[in-house]
Design an enzyme around this catalytic site. Structure first.
Site, PDB file in Angstrom:
ATOM      1  N   ARG A 181      36.792 104.295  -6.316  1.00 46.60           N
ATOM      2  CA  ARG A 181      35.936 105.029  -6.990  1.00 46.60           C
ATOM      3  C   ARG A 181      34.068 104.061  -6.911  1.00 46.60           C
ATOM      4  NH1 ARG A 181      35.620 110.251 -11.120  1.00 46.60           N
ATOM      5  NH2 ARG A 181      36.707 110.979  -9.074  1.00 46.60           N
TER       6      ARG A 181
ATOM      7  N   LYS B 110      30.129  89.164 -13.863  1.00 47.14           N
ATOM      8  CA  LYS B 110      29.879  88.244 -14.073  1.00 47.14           C
ATOM      9  C   LYS B 110      29.044  87.558 -12.264  1.00 47.14           C
ATOM     10  CE  LYS B 110      34.180  86.313 -15.421  1.00 47.14           C
ATOM     11  NZ  LYS B 110      35.198  86.030 -14.919  1.00 47.14           N
TER      12      LYS B 110
ATOM     13  N   HIS C 288      35.166 113.225  -1.614  1.00 47.49           N
ATOM     14  CA  HIS C 288      35.772 112.812  -2.103  1.00 47.49           C
ATOM     15  C   HIS C 288      37.140 114.239  -0.789  1.00 47.49           C
ATOM     16  CE1 HIS C 288      38.557 112.316  -5.904  1.00 47.49           C
ATOM     17  NE2 HIS C 288      38.062 112.876  -6.742  1.00 47.49           N
TER      18      HIS C 288
ATOM     19  N   ARG D 198      41.508 112.056 -13.858  1.00 49.38           N
ATOM     20  CA  ARG D 198      41.761 113.245 -13.059  1.00 49.38           C
ATOM     21  C   ARG D 198      42.575 112.282 -11.945  1.00 49.38           C
ATOM     22  NH1 ARG D 198      39.663 116.800 -15.795  1.00 49.38           N
ATOM     23  NH2 ARG D 198      38.272 115.524 -15.412  1.00 49.38           N
ATOM     24  N   THR D 199      41.309 111.482 -11.020  1.00 50.61           N
ATOM     25  CA  THR D 199      41.809 111.018 -10.123  1.00 50.61           C
ATOM     26  C   THR D 199      42.439 109.700 -10.244  1.00 50.61           C
ATOM     27  OG1 THR D 199      39.710 112.173  -9.186  1.00 50.61           O
ATOM     28  CG2 THR D 199      40.512 110.028  -7.581  1.00 50.61           C
TER      29      THR D 199
HETATM   30  N1   CP Z   1      37.879 115.761  -9.998  1.00 50.19           N
HETATM   31  C1   CP Z   1      38.275 114.702 -10.989  1.00 50.19           C
HETATM   32  O1   CP Z   1      37.360 113.476  -9.336  1.00 50.19           O
HETATM   33  O2   CP Z   1      38.065 114.311 -11.968  1.00 50.19           O
HETATM   34  P1   CP Z   1      37.663 113.454 -12.057  1.00 50.19           P
HETATM   35  O3   CP Z   1      36.403 112.538 -12.388  1.00 50.19           O
HETATM   36  O4   CP Z   1      38.505 112.602 -13.311  1.00 50.19           O
HETATM   37  O5   CP Z   1      38.822 111.703 -11.626  1.00 50.19           O
END
Ligand code: CP
Length: 309
Positions: A107, A86, A135, A57-58
């Site tokens: 991320r 590497k 998040h 999603r993110t």
């Molecule tokens: N909600 C969320 O962070 O989903 P993903 O891990 O799929 O990005």
């Protein structure tokens, strides 16, 4: 000048209520704009994503959001296929990506990773999940969903259930909710209560109760926010097996809930919400995911336009 221009988004704690409401107003505007006008917002701008952990999603909602406002995206979705393999450092990778883009979305497995990236990047950094810490764009999406679906945030009773220890969305949501007058019930197995190093700060921001029993609260809640038990973050699989399947929201539990209550989940869902719930009017987690695209488009539009949009 628009106050979000060229700013990093590292923590939801950096947003006060007025700033959150500005992002919500911009999101409403994005949702109402004609697609051709929407595509003018970030025309010619590039987003770079750098994901050291899996995501559906993110990453894809950032990609889709950027396309919807006329920009483009490039990036590393899987560091196994990048020069990280590497031995290239996070700092050098971030420096490279910031050369190729106008904004960087990161991320990473480690707490503090986005703040570190922001120090070495000469382009704004947006935290798309940092370890078990935060998040923030998920919290913006969660708060926006509550506001859209319940028409307000103040005055609501909000239950948060599941893995409160390792779930970074929980921490960002709690810090975000601290801007509102809400009654929060935290429900988890004893071993997955919110981390003691965060309780002082959370208590400064809002009132909450803690319990292991979802039935104690279920008939009072306006919002039930369900989270996945984060198997990948347990240092010991035995500990995970002890709490696996602790809470399953099914039709029997839904019957005890208020008629107009809503059920949210940051997703991915494993087995903590029965698929029977999906077709009920209370299930709002797929709408929540869709709002995530629009809130991220709004944040990108504000970050990349000096005078807003
Ligand atoms: N909600 C969320 O962070 O989903 P993903 O891990 O799929 O990005």
């Amino acid at each position: 000048m628009n106050e979000f221009y060229q700013k990093d988004t590292i923590s939801i704690k950096d947003f006060n209520k007025e700033q959150l409401e500005k992002v919500f107003t911009s999101t409403d505007k994005i949702m109402q704009l004609d697609p051709s006008d929407r595509r003018e917002i970030c025309k010619g701008k590039t987003l770079a994503y750098l994901f050291y952990e899996p995501s559906t999603r993110t990453r894809l909602s950032f990609d889709s959001a950027m396309a919807s406002i006329g920009g483009n995206s490039l990036g590393i979705a899987d560091t196994n296929s990048s020069s990280t393999q590497k031995g290239e450092s996070l700092a050098d990778t971030v420096r490279m990506m910031s050369i190729y883009s106008d904004v960087l979305v990161l991320r990473h497995t480690l707490d503090g990773s986005s703040r570190f990236a922001a120090e070495v990047s000469n382009k704004p950094v947006i935290n798309a999940g940092s370890g078990t810490e935060e998040h923030p764009t998920q919290a913006i999406q969660d708060l926006f969903t509550i506001k859209k679906e319940k028409k307000k945030i103040d005055g609501l009773k909000i239950g948060i259930v599941g893995d409160l220890k390792y779930g970074r969305t929980v921490y960002s949501l709690l810090y975000g909710l601290g801007n509102y007058d809400v009654d929060v019930r935290l429900i988890s197995p004893e071993s997955l209560r919110i981390r003691s190093d965060s309780t002082y700060e959370i208590k400064q921001r809002l009132d909450y109760t803690e319990s292991t029993n979802i039935e104690e609260h279920i008939d009072e809640l306006d919002v039930l926010y369900v989270t996945r038990i984060q198997k990948e973050r347990f240092p010991d699989e035995e500990e995970y097996l002890k709490v696996k399947g602790s809470y399953v929201v099914g039709l029997d539990l839904l019957k005890q809930m208020k008629e107009d209550s809503i059920i949210l989940h940051p997703l991915p869902r494993i087995d903590e919400i029965s698929t029977d719930i999906d077709k009920t009017k209370n299930a709002k987690y797929f709408e929540q995911a869709e709002y995530g695209k629009h809130t991220r488009a709004a944040l990108l539009g504000l970050t990349l336009n000096e005078n807003g949009f």
